[in-house]
Design a protein around this motif. Structure first.
Motif, short mmCIF file in Angstrom:
data_model
loop_
_atom_site.label_atom_id
_atom_site.label_comp_id
_atom_site.label_asym_id
_atom_site.label_seq_id
_atom_site.Cartn_x
_atom_site.Cartn_y
_atom_site.Cartn_z
N ARG A 195 0.04 7.93 -3.92
CA ARG A 195 0.14 8.68 -2.66
C ARG A 195 0.40 7.69 -1.53
O ARG A 195 -0.32 6.69 -1.40
CB ARG A 195 -1.16 9.42 -2.38
N PHE A 196 1.38 7.97 -0.70
CA PHE A 196 1.78 7.03 0.34
C PHE A 196 1.14 7.36 1.69
O PHE A 196 1.01 8.52 2.06
CB PHE A 196 3.31 7.04 0.50
N LEU A 197 0.73 6.30 2.39
CA LEU A 197 0.35 6.38 3.80
C LEU A 197 1.18 5.33 4.52
O LEU A 197 1.15 4.16 4.15
CB LEU A 197 -1.14 6.07 4.00
N ASN A 306 -1.87 0.53 -7.77
CA ASN A 306 -0.66 1.21 -7.33
C ASN A 306 -0.88 1.87 -5.98
O ASN A 306 -0.05 1.76 -5.07
CB ASN A 306 -0.27 2.29 -8.34
N ASN A 307 -2.02 2.55 -5.85
CA ASN A 307 -2.31 3.25 -4.59
C ASN A 307 -2.52 2.30 -3.43
O ASN A 307 -2.19 2.62 -2.28
CB ASN A 307 -3.55 4.13 -4.78
N SER A 308 -3.07 1.12 -3.71
CA SER A 308 -3.26 0.13 -2.65
C SER A 308 -1.93 -0.29 -2.05
O SER A 308 -1.77 -0.39 -0.83
CB SER A 308 -3.99 -1.10 -3.20
N LEU A 309 -0.96 -0.54 -2.92
CA LEU A 309 0.36 -0.94 -2.43
C LEU A 309 1.01 0.18 -1.63
O LEU A 309 1.72 -0.06 -0.66
CB LEU A 309 1.26 -1.35 -3.59
N ARG A 325 5.62 -7.30 -13.76
CA ARG A 325 6.93 -6.82 -13.32
C ARG A 325 6.90 -6.38 -11.85
O ARG A 325 7.92 -6.42 -11.17
CB ARG A 325 7.38 -5.66 -14.21
N PHE A 326 5.73 -5.98 -11.38
CA PHE A 326 5.62 -5.45 -10.02
C PHE A 326 5.37 -6.53 -8.97
O PHE A 326 5.39 -6.24 -7.77
CB PHE A 326 4.49 -4.41 -9.95
N PHE A 327 5.11 -7.75 -9.40
CA PHE A 327 4.81 -8.81 -8.44
C PHE A 327 6.01 -9.01 -7.50
O PHE A 327 7.15 -9.12 -7.95
CB PHE A 327 4.49 -10.12 -9.15
N GLY A 328 5.70 -9.05 -6.20
CA GLY A 328 6.78 -9.20 -5.24
C GLY A 328 6.31 -9.71 -3.89
O GLY A 328 6.86 -9.35 -2.86
N GLY A 329 5.26 -10.56 -3.91
CA GLY A 329 4.79 -11.15 -2.66
C GLY A 329 3.53 -10.51 -2.11
O GLY A 329 2.88 -11.08 -1.23
N TRP A 330 3.13 -9.36 -2.63
CA TRP A 330 1.91 -8.68 -2.17
C TRP A 330 0.67 -9.20 -2.88
O TRP A 330 -0.44 -9.00 -2.42
CB TRP A 330 2.02 -7.17 -2.43
N GLU A 331 0.86 -9.87 -4.01
CA GLU A 331 -0.23 -10.17 -4.93
C GLU A 331 -0.90 -11.52 -4.65
O GLU A 331 -0.28 -12.47 -4.18
CB GLU A 331 0.29 -10.17 -6.37
N ALA A 365 5.78 -0.55 -3.71
CA ALA A 365 5.33 0.82 -3.97
C ALA A 365 6.50 1.79 -3.91
O ALA A 365 6.63 2.68 -4.77
CB ALA A 365 4.25 1.21 -2.97
N HIS A 366 7.35 1.67 -2.92
CA HIS A 366 8.49 2.59 -2.81
C HIS A 366 9.49 2.38 -3.94
O HIS A 366 10.15 3.32 -4.38
CB HIS A 366 9.17 2.41 -1.45
N LYS A 367 9.57 1.15 -4.43
CA LYS A 367 10.50 0.86 -5.52
C LYS A 367 10.02 1.42 -6.85
O LYS A 367 10.82 1.96 -7.64
CB LYS A 367 10.69 -0.66 -5.64
#
Length: 403
Positions: A195-197, A306-309, A325-331, A365-367
Motif C-alpha cells: 500500500r502506497f503513501l 515491501n510496505n516500508s519502501l 534483486r530489490f536492492f537499489g540504494g534504500w537498503e 516500491a513503484h517498480k
C-alpha cells in the motif's frame, strides 16, 4: 469480469496488507465483481486467530467475502493444516467466475477447483505460492509427510489445470521445485504488493507521531515490528542500540511478545529510549513506519519490508536471497550483530544519508510492488484467451511481473 480469490491456507482479515487483501481490493476498485472464498477463521486486531460470525458479506472495499466451515470435525490445529472447507465447489458453480486466483495450494479443495476448471476450460485459473524453507518444512514430519507426501500428491495431481503460476520470490520457486518435484520452463515472480503513501502524507504522519510521542527534532526515530520471535533478532537490535549510550533516538517496538520471551521484556525495559507499543493493525503500523527515519528488519522475511519502501522509509535488512534483486540504494544490509553495530554507528555519524534513501525506497516500491501492474495482467489473460483461445502468456525462464 467476475474474479474469485480462494484463500484457505491463511486466515483472511480486512485491513491487513497481505497479497490477498491488496489484490482483491484492486480488482474491486477496477470495477470487477470480486469475491474472496476463505475459511471461517480470521485474525483479530491483535493478530490472533478467531472464528468470524459474519460468513457472507461485502466488506468496505466492495469485496464479497464468503466464509466456509471446515469440512471435517477435527481439532482446529489439524484443520488448520489440511485447510479444507465444505461447499467450495457449489460456490464456484454459483458464482461462475471468469478468473480464479488460488492463494497457496496446500488444500484438499484443490480437487474441487481442478474439476471445476476441467469442466469450464475457459475460466482462467491462476495460482501463487508463498511457501519457502524459511516458513515451512522445519521438521521431519512437515518436510516428508505433510509437504513432501500429502500436499505433493495433491498439487502434482492438479497442477496441469493452472494457466499461470506465480511465486513471491526465488526462494519460493526453489521450494516448489524441491518439495513438490514440479519443474517448469515458464516461471513468474510476483513480489508481494504494498500500500502506497506518498511523500506529503509521510511528512504529515512524521509530524503527528513525533508530536504525540514527544520525540525531539534531533532524535532519530526507528521502528521494528512483528511477532517478536527469536528469528526477528529483536534482542540483537536492542543490545546494539543500548551500547550507543550517548546517541539520541527512539525505537518503537510494535507487535506481540511470545510468552517465553522474558529476555525480550527485560531488554525493552532496560532503556527509556525503547518504547513498546503493543500490537497494531496494518494501517496503524504503516502510519508509524511511514513516520520513521529507518525501519529495522535484520531477521526473517516479512511483507513489512515491501510496505516500508512503499511509504518511503529505508530499511536495515538481512540480505536474504529473495531481497537482493530489490536492492537499489534504500537498503542498509546487515548479516549479523557486528554488522548491525557498525551500521548503526554510521547512521548516527551521518543521519542525513537516511533522507537521501527516501527516493530510492519509493522508486523500488513503484517498480516492483505496485499491485496495479499484476491486476492488469490478470485481466489480460481473459482478453487474450477470448481473442486467441489461448491462455499461455508466459515467456521462457524467470520474469518479474511488477517492473
Amino acid at each position: 469480469m467476475i474474479i474469485v480469490h480462494i484463500c484457505l491456507c491463511d486466515p483472511y482479515a480486512e485491513n491487513w496488507s497481505y497479497h490477498r487483501n491488496i489484490l482483491s481490493e484492486q480488482n474491486a476498485k477496477d470495477g470487477h465483481d470480486t469475491y474472496i472464498i476463505t475459511t471461517e477463521y480470521a485474525m483479530d486486531e491483535n493478530g490472533k486467530h478467531g472464528r468470524k460470525e459474519r460468513q457472507d458479506y461485502i466488506n468496505k472495499y466492495g469485496v464479497h467475502v464468503i466464509r466456509l466451515k471446515y469440512k471435517y470435525c477435527l481439532p482446529k490445529v489439524v484443520n488448520g493444516k489440511i485447510n479444507t472447507v465444505r461447499g467450495l465447489k457449489e460456490q464456484l458453480y454459483k458464482i461462475h467466475p471468469d478468473i480464479i486466483m488460488l492463494h497457496n495450494q496446500q488444500t484438499l479443495n484443490w480437487f474441487d477447483i481442478g474439476k471445476f476448471k476441467r469442466k469450464n476450460p475457459n475460466v482462467i485459473l491462476l495460482a501463487d505460492s508463498h511457501a519457502s524453507f524459511a516458513n515451512s518444512c522445519r521438521n521431519f514430519f512437515s518436510r516428508w509427510i505433510i509437504q513432501g507426501t500429502f500436499f505433493r500428491w495433491i498439487i502434482r495431481s492438479n497442477f496441469k489445470f493452472i494457466d499461470g503460476m506465480y511465486y513471491i520470490g526465488e526462494g519460493e520457486l526453489e521450494f516448489f521445485r524441491i518439495v513438490y518435484g514440479i519443474k517448469q520452463s515458464e516461471n513468474s515472480i510476483l513480489p508481494l504488493p504494498a500500500r502506497f503513501l506518498e511523500k506529503e502524507e509521510k511528512e504529515r504522519n512524521a509530524f503527528a507521531i513525533r508530536s504525540e510521542l514527544d520525540i525531539k527534532d534531533d532524535e532519530l526515530l526507528f521502528v521494528h515490528s512483528g511477532k517478536l520471535t527469536v528469528e526477528k533478532k529483536t534482542v540483537e537490535i536492542l543490545q546494539c542500540l543500548k551500547e550507543l549510550k550517548d546517541k539520541k533516538f527512539k525505537l518503537l517496538i510494535i507487535g506481540s511478545i511470545p510468552k517465553d520471551r522474558e529476555d525480550l521484556k527485560k531488554e525493552i525495559d532496560s532503556d527509556k529510549r525503547f518504547i513498546y507499543m503493543g500490537w497494531k493493525t496494518s494501517d496503524e503500523l504503516m502510519r508509524y513506519v511511514s513516520a520513521a527515519d529507518l525501519y529495522l528488519q535484520p531477521g526473517s522475511v516479512s511483507v513489512t519490508m515491501n510496505n516500508s519502501l512503499a511509504v518511503g522509509t529505508p530499511v536495515m535488512v538481512y540480505p536474504h536471497k529473495t531481497y537482493k534483486r530489490f536492492f537499489g540504494g534504500w537498503e542498509i544490509p546487515v548479516s549479523d550483530k557486528a554488522d548491525m553495530m557498525m551500521q548503526f554507528s554510521k547512521v548516527f555519524e551521518n543521519p542525513a544519508e537516511l533522507k537521501s534513501k527516501i527516493p530510492c525506497a519509493y522508486a523500488t516500491a513503484h517498480k516492483y510492488f505496485d499491485c496495479k501492474v499484476f491486476a492488469k495482467e490478470m485481466y489480460d489473460y481473459v482478453i487474450k484467451s477470448e481473442a486467441e483461445n489461448s491462455n499461455k502468456l508466459f515467456e521462457k525462464g524467470i520474469r518479474y511481473v511488477s517492473q
